[in-house]
Enzyme design. Structure first.
Site, mmCIF file in Angstrom:
data_model
loop_
_atom_site.group_PDB
_atom_site.id
_atom_site.type_symbol
_atom_site.label_atom_id
_atom_site.label_comp_id
_atom_site.label_asym_id
_atom_site.label_seq_id
_atom_site.Cartn_x
_atom_site.Cartn_y
_atom_site.Cartn_z
ATOM 1 C CB CYS A 111 147.825 84.998 13.334
ATOM 2 S SG CYS A 111 147.117 85.753 14.467
ATOM 3 N NE ARG A 156 166.758 73.185 15.025
ATOM 4 C CZ ARG A 156 166.809 72.131 14.397
ATOM 5 N NH1 ARG A 156 165.511 71.476 15.188
ATOM 6 N NH2 ARG A 156 167.352 72.083 14.450
ATOM 7 C CE1 TYR A 174 166.638 76.662 10.498
ATOM 8 C CE2 TYR A 174 165.834 74.846 11.844
ATOM 9 C CZ TYR A 174 166.861 76.055 12.192
ATOM 10 O OH TYR A 174 167.303 76.206 12.625
ATOM 11 N N GLY A 231 178.219 73.518 18.953
ATOM 12 C CA GLY A 231 176.602 74.720 20.155
ATOM 13 C C GLY A 231 175.698 73.525 20.335
#
Ligand SMILES: *Cc1c(COP(=O)(O)O)cnc(C)c1O
Length: 423
Positions: A339, A308, A312, A272
């Site tokens: 927020c 992303r 992480y 992918g």
């Protein structure tokens, strides 16, 4: 430094017409990567890449990959339909899900997809859902432990995917007795690996298992699926995986293990990130600058467009269009308007002096970028564009509207009237 496949003038023309933020994919780049992968495995008759749809579930991307011979790896009914309607049909769809519902089994079977079973107990669930057993089945392996010759990728005791060695052998015996004619095995033991030894080591693990399966059950596998997991260089100092070399190394393992001409399974990949990741860009604009205890650059994209970094801590390179050659003037956090304090595209990033209105391009957003998006804080999803080889842009997904956002609400008359009369 990371290069862009488009010029400053191109971007400046685009942002005059198109509201930021938006995604751009480089069609030529995706096609070139797909061709490199096919060249790397051209030695294996029947080789096919099953593009992991979750990376970029957009029909224009799927149709492009279909035209280059790719199949699709899907994990939900929507992904199966996206593949099917983009021209990827039948056994060119791999259905790799886990904790699969009866409706999902039925949808995969109706599409003629190859079902990749995640667990021994799924045999019963699948049979119950379908009222029959498909003639071709793939089974997913989790060896518990896995290392390449260079590094230990990690132990897989915590990984929820796949079956143990003995369960996998048992699954194949049971399925064989139930009438399955063709088998494949699958394992995905790493994610975003830049180690060129990953596929060859995985190949060795799976090819050896194939021989054990033959001895234990008499079943000769039709195909072996190396799945996804090859990484891309997100950071400028990282090196791209040489897929041609990886293909040649897998061939070496293949020729060493499958010496018998009768047993030469076809290979599959389900990449992918490797396919589309480097070829997608999130284009955003500086809308604010803030100095408190740190320096902040505010942009009009948020983590809802590209999750992303927030999810992480992933690094995404950022180019300030037209200021590529300028020296950094400070260290900045590049932040969106959610927020949530993790809504940061970069933390402590050296950047040139930026002004309101400057266009920033966030690199390597072509996989698990738009697809992971969400609408927290009422942020609407951005549009996607395909940059054609002649440099023109084609809209392949419009941005979400407030009407779209409200479409699933149970709105009463008053709400609808107030909303309709808004402008
Ligand atoms: C996510 C996934 C892939 C693709 O992974 P990449 O890291 O994008 O290459 C392939 N197969 C399965 C089953 C997956 O879940």
């Amino acid at each position: 430094m990371k290069n862009l496949p488009f010029t400053k003038d191109q971007v400046e023309t685009w942002v005059k017409e198109i509201p930021t933020p938006f995604y751009v994919y480089d069609e030529q780049g995706i096609a070139d990567t797909a061709k490199d992968l096919q060249q790397a495995f051209a030695w294996n008759p029947g080789f096919r890449e099953y593009f992991a749809v979750k990376a970029t579930p957009t029909p224009a991307v799927l149709r492009l990959l279909e035209s280059l011979g790719c199949g699709a790896d899907c994990a939900s009914i929507a992904e199966i339909e996206l593949a099917r309607c983009s021209g990827i049909t039948g056994k060119r769809i791999m259905f790799s899900s886990n904790e699969t519902s009866a409706a999902e089994y039925r949808s995969a079977y109706a599409a003629g997809a190859i079902i990749n079973l995640d667990d021994l107990t799924q045999i019963e669930n699948m049979e119950e859902a379908l009222g029959c057993i498909p003639d071709t089945i793939c089974v997913r392996y989790n060896p518990g432990q896995f290392g390449t010759s260079n590094e230990i990728i990690g132990h897989l005791y915590d990984s929820k995917f796949g079956m143990t060695h003995d369960q996998l052998i048992e699954a194949i015996s049971v399925l064989r007795d139930k009438g399955v004619k063709k088998f494949g095995i699958h394992a995905m033991l790493s994610s975003c690996s830049l180690n060129e030894d990953y596929y060859p080591s995985l190949a060795k693990e799976l090819f050896t298992l194939a021989q054990e399966i033959r001895t234990a059950t008499g079943v000769c596998l039709s195909f072996i699926d190396l799945s996804g997991g090859i990484g891309i260089p997100y950071k400028p100092e990282e090196k791209k995986v040489d897929i041609i070399r990886v293909g040649a190394q897998v061939k070496e393992v293949y020729d060493n293990i499958f010496t018998d001409d009768a047993l030469r399974p076809s290979l599959r990949t389900e990449l992918g990130r490797f396919m589309t990741g480097p070829h997608g860009y999130l284009v955003t604009r500086v809308i604010g600058k803030k100095h408190i205890y740190k320096e902040y650059i505010g942009v009009d994209a948020t983590a809802s467009c590209l999750m992303r970094p927030a999810l992480y801590g992933a690094y995404h390179h950022i180019t300030a269009v037209g200021k590529e050659k300028e020296e950094p003037t400070g260290i900045f956090d590049v932040v969106g308007s959610l927020c949530e304090n993790n809504d940061k595209f970069a933390i402590d990033r050296p950047l040139p002096s930026l002004e309101k209105g400057d266009v920033l391009v966030i690199h390597d957003a072509g996989a698990h970028g738009h697809s992971m998006g969400y609408t927290y804080n009422g942020k609407l999803r951005p549009a996607e564009y395909m940059m054609k080889p002649d440099g023109s842009l084609q809209m392949i997904r419009r941005s979400q509207s407030l009407d779209d956002y409200f479409a699933t609400l149970d709105c009463d008359e008053t709400f609808t009237q107030v909303w309709r009369n808004h402008d």
